[in-house]
Design a protein around this motif. Sequence first.
Motif: not given
Length: 399
Positions: A32, A34, A65-69, A85, A87, A105
Amino acid sequence: MASIRTPGSIWAKLIEQSAANAKKPDGRGDAFVYFVGSRASGKSTLLNRFLYPYRTEVPKPSEGLEYTYARKPSNYDHEKKDLAHIWEVGGSSEFAEEIVHGEQIFLNAKQVTTSVVVIVVDLSDPCSVKKKLGTTYDRFEKKGLQLPQQLRQRATSKLYSQNEDKDVVYQSGVAIVIAATKYDTFKDFEPEVKKVMSRALRFLAHTHGAFLTYLSGLHSGSDATGQQAADDKALMDNFTRLMNHLIFTGLEKKPLLKMSPQTDHQGGIMMPAGADKLRDIGRPRGVADQNIAQGLQEWKELYGKMFPPKDKEKTKTKFQVDERYKEEEIDAVRDRKMAELEQYRKEQEAAKEAAKKRAVMAKAQELAKKQAAHGDRASAKKKPSSGKPKPVAPPAAAE
């Protein structure tokens, strides 16, 4: 009839494969990551450069809050892929603080063991550096108190086992990277300014178990040439190598970086966690002891004098939706619901005020009744006589 364990049979191969799989480690679980930092500090650009090193387009500024992987073949089992993951916390400072301070989160109990936090600070805006690092580290210190002791011990044993300051350094147990961007602008500042900035960041990073690196030329179309371009590329490649290790291997092993520590404030700073020393960094007042609290206070005071806060930082910004993402129907529904909510709040406030008035009136009436009853009793006791003498009983007759 052949036995299921007959060498070369299908059953024998399946048993061997099952036994081999049972011996393989399960891996370290999903990572994870950030990316946090001030608005326009370069979070989106840095993340885009890390994920897609050869892309030339400039990413749009993040909102919310933008998410990618990211995926990579597992270090434990090459037939599987590890997942990260990622963020990016963007938008207004109020929104970012709400996310960072939340419990659901940001760094919840299931994420801390495999988390990586990248704190992006803008060297071209020194006033924002102190504010962002201060508020973010306050959160880590509170979170660190809730982490299992073995996580902090892990960080100490892997990063600071050979460091003379290991007993006084605060470990949050989370892998932290301070990415100081826009060095290409900051390098033109006065030497004394760069010296204070570099030593203050080194002191903060070292005493909190963080990795520190300057970065510049993040856009592929950078104007840097020659040695400056080579230095920019070396810093970025080192950051990429460090991030890949922290994300997909973690603090179970100490990162092995090709670049050696860089401490010259006239150039780009790069300092791995556990490689610095308090006596090498020094203190503004010249006493290089292991009093972390006093050292932090001295550096904060000097930093505040050299980089006083701007007036615009006193005014808070409000989170707004970009015009490109507005939808009339959704906005209309939202406005109606907000109006209904406002009307409900007004009705509730009016009901509360009416209830208070009724309570006051009832109390006043009750008090008036008590006063009236008390007055009646007092008047009855003090009732005036009619002026006529009271009859006197005759004396008893003598026997």
